[in-house]
Design a protein around this motif. Sequence first.
Motif, mmCIF file in Angstrom:
data_model
loop_
_atom_site.group_PDB
_atom_site.id
_atom_site.type_symbol
_atom_site.label_atom_id
_atom_site.label_comp_id
_atom_site.label_asym_id
_atom_site.label_seq_id
_atom_site.Cartn_x
_atom_site.Cartn_y
_atom_site.Cartn_z
ATOM 1 N N ILE A 216 23.997 -3.537 -13.904
ATOM 2 C CA ILE A 216 25.010 -2.497 -14.080
ATOM 3 C C ILE A 216 26.222 -2.829 -13.219
ATOM 4 O O ILE A 216 26.101 -3.136 -12.035
ATOM 5 N N GLY A 217 27.401 -2.782 -13.811
ATOM 6 C CA GLY A 217 28.625 -3.131 -13.113
ATOM 7 C C GLY A 217 29.121 -4.522 -13.407
ATOM 8 O O GLY A 217 30.138 -4.945 -12.851
ATOM 9 N N SER A 218 28.450 -5.256 -14.275
ATOM 10 C CA SER A 218 28.893 -6.599 -14.629
ATOM 11 C C SER A 218 30.119 -6.524 -15.541
ATOM 12 O O SER A 218 30.391 -5.486 -16.157
ATOM 13 N N PRO A 219 30.889 -7.615 -15.655
ATOM 14 C CA PRO A 219 32.073 -7.585 -16.532
ATOM 15 C C PRO A 219 31.735 -7.279 -17.985
ATOM 16 O O PRO A 219 32.546 -6.692 -18.689
ATOM 17 N N SER A 220 30.545 -7.673 -18.440
ATOM 18 C CA SER A 220 30.115 -7.372 -19.817
ATOM 19 C C SER A 220 28.821 -6.578 -19.751
ATOM 20 O O SER A 220 27.730 -7.097 -19.996
ATOM 21 N N SER A 294 22.081 5.426 -10.541
ATOM 22 C CA SER A 294 21.413 6.633 -10.043
ATOM 23 C C SER A 294 21.227 7.667 -11.149
ATOM 24 O O SER A 294 20.194 8.336 -11.215
ATOM 25 N N ALA A 295 22.215 7.789 -12.021
ATOM 26 C CA ALA A 295 22.092 8.746 -13.129
ATOM 27 C C ALA A 295 20.975 8.341 -14.081
ATOM 28 O O ALA A 295 20.194 9.186 -14.534
ATOM 29 N N HIS A 296 20.881 7.053 -14.388
ATOM 30 C CA HIS A 296 19.796 6.589 -15.255
ATOM 31 C C HIS A 296 18.436 6.792 -14.584
ATOM 32 O O HIS A 296 17.472 7.200 -15.247
ATOM 33 N N LEU A 297 18.355 6.499 -13.306
ATOM 34 C CA LEU A 297 17.087 6.682 -12.598
ATOM 35 C C LEU A 297 16.690 8.148 -12.546
ATOM 36 O O LEU A 297 15.496 8.476 -12.611
ATOM 37 N N HIS A 298 17.665 9.027 -12.438
ATOM 38 C CA HIS A 298 17.362 10.460 -12.437
ATOM 39 C C HIS A 298 16.751 10.882 -13.773
ATOM 40 O O HIS A 298 15.790 11.659 -13.814
ATOM 41 N N MET A 329 20.527 6.039 -1.411
ATOM 42 C CA MET A 329 21.586 5.468 -2.245
ATOM 43 C C MET A 329 21.422 5.824 -3.716
ATOM 44 O O MET A 329 22.304 5.503 -4.519
ATOM 45 N N PHE A 330 20.318 6.502 -4.084
ATOM 46 C CA PHE A 330 20.076 6.814 -5.490
ATOM 47 C C PHE A 330 20.212 8.295 -5.802
ATOM 48 O O PHE A 330 19.738 8.751 -6.834
ATOM 49 N N GLY A 331 20.859 9.040 -4.951
ATOM 50 C CA GLY A 331 21.229 10.412 -5.255
ATOM 51 C C GLY A 331 20.068 11.323 -5.600
ATOM 52 O O GLY A 331 19.051 11.367 -4.898
ATOM 53 N N LYS A 332 20.203 12.036 -6.720
ATOM 54 C CA LYS A 332 19.196 13.023 -7.102
ATOM 55 C C LYS A 332 17.859 12.400 -7.468
ATOM 56 O O LYS A 332 16.826 13.072 -7.398
ATOM 57 N N ALA A 333 17.842 11.148 -7.865
ATOM 58 C CA ALA A 333 16.574 10.502 -8.212
ATOM 59 C C ALA A 333 15.647 10.419 -7.017
ATOM 60 O O ALA A 333 14.422 10.439 -7.167
ATOM 61 N N ALA A 334 16.213 10.333 -5.803
ATOM 62 C CA ALA A 334 15.392 10.213 -4.598
ATOM 63 C C ALA A 334 14.602 11.482 -4.314
ATOM 64 O O ALA A 334 13.638 11.445 -3.541
#
Length: 521
Positions: A216-220, A294-298, A329-334
């Motif tokens: 996630i975050g790659s140019p493509s 983090s959103a996907h992990l949640h 670092m993973f927000g609500k998923a934690a």
Amino acid sequence: MVTLKSIPTPSCPLVRLTSTVIPPTQMTPSFLIDPKNKSYKHQYANIYFTRLTLLRNAVEERAKARWDGLQSEPLHVARVLDVIKSQLCWVIGTVYMDMPLKPNVLEDIGRDHSIPAPPPREKFYCDEDSVMLEDESGRIKLVGDRVSEERLVTGVIIAALGMETPTGDFEVVDICTAGLATFAEEDILGPDSMDVDINSSSTQDEYVAVVSGLSIGSPSPADAQIQMLVEYLTGEVGGPDDQQLASQITRLIIAGNSLSLAEYSEEGEDEKKPRKFGASAQAHFSPHPNLTLSAHLHDLTSALPVHILPGEDDPSGIILPQQPFPRAMFGKAAAFESFHCESNPAWLRVRCDEIESSIPNEGRTSSSPSNHPPVTRSLLVTSGQPVLDMCKYLPTPPSSLVSITASTLRWRHVAPTAPDTLWCHPYRNRDPFVLRETPDIYLVGGMPQFGTELVASEDESDRAGRCCRIVLVPSFSQTGVLVLINLRTLEVQRVDFGVEGLSAGGGEQSSGDDGNAMAEG
């Protein structure tokens, strides 16, 4: 009047099957580094001495069983430098590959830094390579066709059978390794019940899903495929068969490279421009990739347990074993107890409890035990750095990523090339990468392509009939592949995610690519 077809739905409500992570045993390796012992003052030579001590007895026992029956009666020599000329003998030691193309830290320090460093090599091997066998006393050069056939790498503990030549080399006629260790878990199902690579799994069998290289975050980025992956695992897409299979997935393992390496654009040139005194530098870091992950992990942890490992491209320490991500670092998923941050490598013991099947009987539903007894599986998971590093030592073909991974089981070591060409923690009194037990499932993430194999013991012992399932998990951002492993039969399935007109990496799809949204193989 137009008649609309009804949407197909499962015949009965689907309930996700469950599995439990049970506590480790005394033999279970731990890759966590205690802060009290997190010291870098020790020499790396201690790792090699400890490794030789831990594996010497296993190699010696197997070598005696292999060579004691020979008519020539070879002599066991305790030290490398005690070999006798023109007499058949065998000796145990650590392999060291003397390779001119291998990176040398002393040469890197002494080079002219005004000249840009050459790009790293994809392979280290060449015709001038030599194989050494060393122990506490010294080292000796191994020669012979048998040495090249074995496809060794630095750090492997072996027993070499042969004799010293007049030139001082050791002519090898046979090589013995430690072989597979005893399996970590009892074989409750028995060898006859393990049908692999066939479509015979029950709808009550539990699966573990493995994915690697979300990047996630790659140019493509493969945003569309990742969203499809999340919806598939949560049971929101697909037909009845897809949802039935998704309900049998008890947990998800993310084997490294969840985030992509930061790529700096030409905006970074602004940092070289002079600034006014006291002006702060402009930060170009974007938290967007981590927020997306983090959103996907949640979404995932709300549906099933998730285990995430750091990888080579992730914001984690580069030396092995990589320590778990901070949960914060993973927000609500934690906040979910089903969310687990693991080390790399990681060892998991997963238990599937006995299943009771509901059998209709004259309008009533009675529960009776099925042929699904409780079973415990040991899973060894890595993000792929050791296998990719060992691949640089060997020509491919004839070697392959699958064969190299299988060799680590027979060598009883996950990362033999550490610390030579693979960075690792300078342990003093232990080597956590030594396999004292064989896992049932060996998962390797970060691979360029999918691969799987069953590895069985070569010895006639209590391990006969037992197999370890090796699975190479490719980068999801490049291939769109999710791997499913049946925890009861060790059968492997793959689910391919794709968007018509787009490749897995988010670019335009070539004419030869399959455009199915989800294809199960």
